[in-house]
Scaffold this active site. Structure first.
Site, PDB file in Angstrom:
ATOM      1  N   TYR A 150       0.844  -1.205   0.000  1.00 11.03           N
ATOM      2  CA  TYR A 150       0.000   0.000   0.000  1.00 11.03           C
ATOM      3  C   TYR A 150       0.882   1.261   0.000  1.00 11.03           C
ATOM      4  CZ  TYR A 150      -3.256   3.663   1.249  1.00 11.03           C
ATOM      5  OH  TYR A 150      -3.970   4.844   1.248  1.00 11.03           O
ATOM      6  N   ARG A 197       1.073   8.379  12.401  1.00  9.89           N
ATOM      7  CA  ARG A 197       0.490   9.572  13.005  1.00  9.89           C
ATOM      8  C   ARG A 197      -1.038   9.608  12.917  1.00  9.89           C
ATOM      9  NH1 ARG A 197       0.958  15.004   9.936  1.00  9.89           N
ATOM     10  NH2 ARG A 197      -0.771  13.894   8.948  1.00  9.89           N
ATOM     11  N   ARG A 207     -11.005   3.388   8.695  1.00  8.69           N
ATOM     12  CA  ARG A 207      -9.887   2.698   8.040  1.00  8.69           C
ATOM     13  C   ARG A 207      -8.793   2.325   9.021  1.00  8.69           C
ATOM     14  NH1 ARG A 207      -9.591   5.504   2.484  1.00  8.69           N
ATOM     15  NH2 ARG A 207     -10.524   7.409   3.266  1.00  8.69           N
ATOM     16  N   PHE A 267      13.884  20.261  -1.617  1.00 11.02           N
ATOM     17  CA  PHE A 267      12.557  19.681  -1.840  1.00 11.02           C
ATOM     18  C   PHE A 267      12.465  18.252  -1.294  1.00 11.02           C
ATOM     19  CE2 PHE A 267      10.138  16.993  -4.881  1.00 11.02           C
ATOM     20  CZ  PHE A 267       8.862  17.401  -4.555  1.00 11.02           C
TER      21      PHE A 267
HETATM   22  C1  PS7 Z   1      11.412  12.561  -3.003  1.00 15.45           C
HETATM   23  C2  PS7 Z   1      12.213  10.370  -4.031  1.00 15.45           C
HETATM   24  C3  PS7 Z   1       4.282  15.016  -6.408  1.00 15.45           C
HETATM   25  C4  PS7 Z   1       5.517  16.337  -4.631  1.00 15.45           C
HETATM   26  C5  PS7 Z   1       6.896  13.019  -1.820  1.00 15.45           C
HETATM   27  C6  PS7 Z   1      -0.522  14.170  -3.118  1.00 15.45           C
HETATM   28  C7  PS7 Z   1       2.445  12.507   1.285  1.00 15.45           C
HETATM   29  C8  PS7 Z   1      -1.574  11.963  -0.202  1.00 15.45           C
HETATM   30  O1  PS7 Z   1      -2.489  13.641   3.997  1.00 15.45           O
HETATM   31  O2  PS7 Z   1      -3.211   9.185   4.511  1.00 15.45           O
HETATM   32  O3  PS7 Z   1      -3.136  11.883   5.666  1.00 15.45           O
HETATM   33  O4  PS7 Z   1      -4.758  12.567   3.866  1.00 15.45           O
HETATM   34  O5  PS7 Z   1      -4.425   9.829   2.381  1.00 15.45           O
HETATM   35  C9  PS7 Z   1      10.268  10.408  -2.569  1.00 15.45           C
HETATM   36  C10 PS7 Z   1       3.735  14.889  -3.972  1.00 15.45           C
HETATM   37  C11 PS7 Z   1       5.786  10.849  -1.348  1.00 15.45           C
HETATM   38  C12 PS7 Z   1       0.541  11.913  -2.946  1.00 15.45           C
HETATM   39  C13 PS7 Z   1       1.604  10.442   0.130  1.00 15.45           C
HETATM   40  C14 PS7 Z   1       9.239  11.024  -1.771  1.00 15.45           C
HETATM   41  C15 PS7 Z   1       2.580  14.083  -4.191  1.00 15.45           C
HETATM   42  C16 PS7 Z   1       4.567  11.510  -0.879  1.00 15.45           C
HETATM   43  C17 PS7 Z   1      -0.735  11.265  -3.006  1.00 15.45           C
HETATM   44  C18 PS7 Z   1       7.947  10.708  -2.377  1.00 15.45           C
HETATM   45  C19 PS7 Z   1       2.029  13.795  -2.849  1.00 15.45           C
HETATM   46  C20 PS7 Z   1       4.043  10.752   0.244  1.00 15.45           C
HETATM   47  C21 PS7 Z   1      -1.900   9.223   0.971  1.00 15.45           C
HETATM   48  C22 PS7 Z   1      -0.874  10.222  -1.912  1.00 15.45           C
HETATM   49  O6  PS7 Z   1      -1.946   9.234   2.409  1.00 15.45           O
HETATM   50  O7  PS7 Z   1      -2.679  11.316   3.310  1.00 15.45           O
HETATM   51  C23 PS7 Z   1      11.254  11.086  -3.179  1.00 15.45           C
HETATM   52  C24 PS7 Z   1       4.457  15.374  -4.976  1.00 15.45           C
HETATM   53  C25 PS7 Z   1       6.826  11.519  -1.800  1.00 15.45           C
HETATM   54  C26 PS7 Z   1       0.648  13.236  -2.982  1.00 15.45           C
HETATM   55  C27 PS7 Z   1       2.617  11.217   0.528  1.00 15.45           C
HETATM   56  C28 PS7 Z   1       0.222  10.704   0.411  1.00 15.45           C
HETATM   57  C29 PS7 Z   1      -0.674   9.657   0.372  1.00 15.45           C
HETATM   58  C30 PS7 Z   1      -0.759  10.758  -0.496  1.00 15.45           C
HETATM   59  P1  PS7 Z   1      -3.324  12.437   4.283  1.00 15.45           P
HETATM   60  P2  PS7 Z   1      -3.165   9.858   3.178  1.00 15.45           P
HETATM   61 MN    MN Z   2      -5.493   8.588   1.015  1.00 12.48          MN
END
Ligand code: PS7
Ligand code: MN
Ligand code: MN
Ligand code: MN
Ligand code: MN
Ligand code: MN
Length: 357
Positions: A150, A197, A207, A267
């Protein structure tokens, strides 16, 4: 001061940046500082995935419709004028005006567009698999393997896409493309921190992402984690989850050594610095069972400064929080020894990168 130049931006691009600032708690600032070559591609990448996640998170959308939307999102994002008006989530405005994102996506260089599309296909299908899995719906994620799969779908794939963008634009060392496990660790570390968290909030929304393979070592029933009577066991469960997340730390530090541009380094490093500090803040902290805990503004501010310099200063941040975890480690925790060894290994790894005379 950031790299944007609103006088050269189209109206739809300006609208996309407005959405970015509306929807992202932590990413908006670092994204807008990015090297101009990747500023718009990564902003749009973020908005596409934020749109997808808004559908995934929306528990008011019937499962069959949700699964269909997640699996076809990559097609919808190619349809001029496509909008979605049936979400009740916080970020629903993005979906209601998604046509502006589509307009800007179509102006991207094809190699950047293809990365975004590939990740959207894979993430949408992965989210759909979990959203329609009856076992997951009824009893939550079972094995550690399923938990990591996941995390791969929702974060590892983001890392894969970002790495491809860094390498294509020459902001990242091309060798990174040959080390997919480093990239995967970057995503796993952030996503596992988010899941640890959000335990309470996710549970209230119906969930569970903590795998049964881990929580069942500590309590008999999932609900017991939130029962004050079982608090000691619940804290040991959180420790177990944090121990698991910490196995990615060394690979994250190694990945960051591959950045060739200061803005790209910042970043990727800032979210990792925030993640290690958040893990320390959650370690043996009973508030995690009641609400989302947050690091202090002061700590966040210091992390922003240290993670916008170089790998050495990022290692200092990691070392600082690893030592704090070591100090809080409780001999009554069944993972006391494992945690102690894990922390020592991370410190040792930092020591080999930057030996002190
Ligand atoms: C840098 C090699 C395209 C910058 C950044 C939107 C945050 C939201 O917030 O529990 O508790 O509701 O639903 C690796 C970001 C991973 C992802 C995932 C690092 C897109 C981001 C959509 C890779 C970020 C990890 C769902 C899915 O959890 O969140 C490098 C950019 C990175 C978005 C994150 C989040 C997943 C997410 P919340 P959820
Ligand atoms: Mn989600
Ligand atoms: Mn979400
Ligand atoms: Mn509407
Ligand atoms: Mn979450
Ligand atoms: Mn949520």
């Amino acid at each position: 001061v950031h790299s944007r130049d609103p006088s050269k931006e189209s109206e739809t691009a300006k609208e996309c940046f407005r959405f970015l600032n509306l929807t992202s708690r932590s990413f908006a600032a670092v994204i807008q500082e990015l090297n101009p070559e990747l500023l718009l591609p990564i902003s749009l990448f973020y908005l596409v995935l934020r749109g997808l996640d808004t559908i995934e998170d929306d528990m008011t959308i019937p499962i069959d419709q949700k699964v269909q939307l997640l699996r076809s999102f990559h097609k919808n994002m190619e349809i001029d004028g496509w909008q979605f008006h049936e979400s009740n989530e916080k970020d629903k405005e993005l979906l209601e005006k998604f046509d502006v994102v589509i307009t800007e996506l179509k102006k991207l260089k094809p190699q950047y567009y293809n990365v975004i599309k590939d990740v959207t296909i894979k993430m949408g299908n992965g989210m759909a698999d979990y959203a329609q899995n009856d076992e997951v719906i009824k009893n939550g994620v079972q094995s550690i393997d399923d938990y990591e799969l996941y995390c791969h779908y929702v974060a590892g794939l983001v890392g894969e896409g970002l790495t491809r963008l860094f390498v294509e634009s020459e902001l990242g060392n091309p060798k990174l493309a040959e080390r997919p496990s480093l990239t995967e660790s970057m995503g796993q570390f952030l996503q596992k921190t988010n899941i640890i968290r959000d335990i309470r909030e996710d549970w209230e929304e119906g969930r569970r992402w903590y795998p049964k393979e881990i929580w069942s070592r500590h309590v008999d029933k999932w609900e017991d984690l939130f029962d004050p009577k079982h608090q000691a066991k619940a804290l040991n469960c959180i420790s177990d989850m944090i121990l698991d997340a910490l196995k990615h730390a060394e690979e994250c530090l190694f990945y960051m050594a591959g950045m060739r541009d200061q803005s790209a380094f910042n970043f990727v490093a800032i979210p990792q610095g925030m993640a290690i500090a958040t893990l320390e803040c959650m370690f043996r902290n009973p508030d995690v069972l009641k609400r989302n805990v947050k690091i202090t503004k002061g700590d966040a501010c210091q992390i922003m400064m240290e993670c916008t310099q170089n790998l050495f200063t990022v290692c200092e941040v990691f070392r600082k929080y690893i030592r704090k975890i070591q100090k809080k480690n409780d001999p009554r925790d069944p993972n006391y020894l494992n945690i102690s060894v894990r922390c020592a290994k991370i410190e040792q790894f930092i020591e080999t990168l930057y030996p002190r005379q």
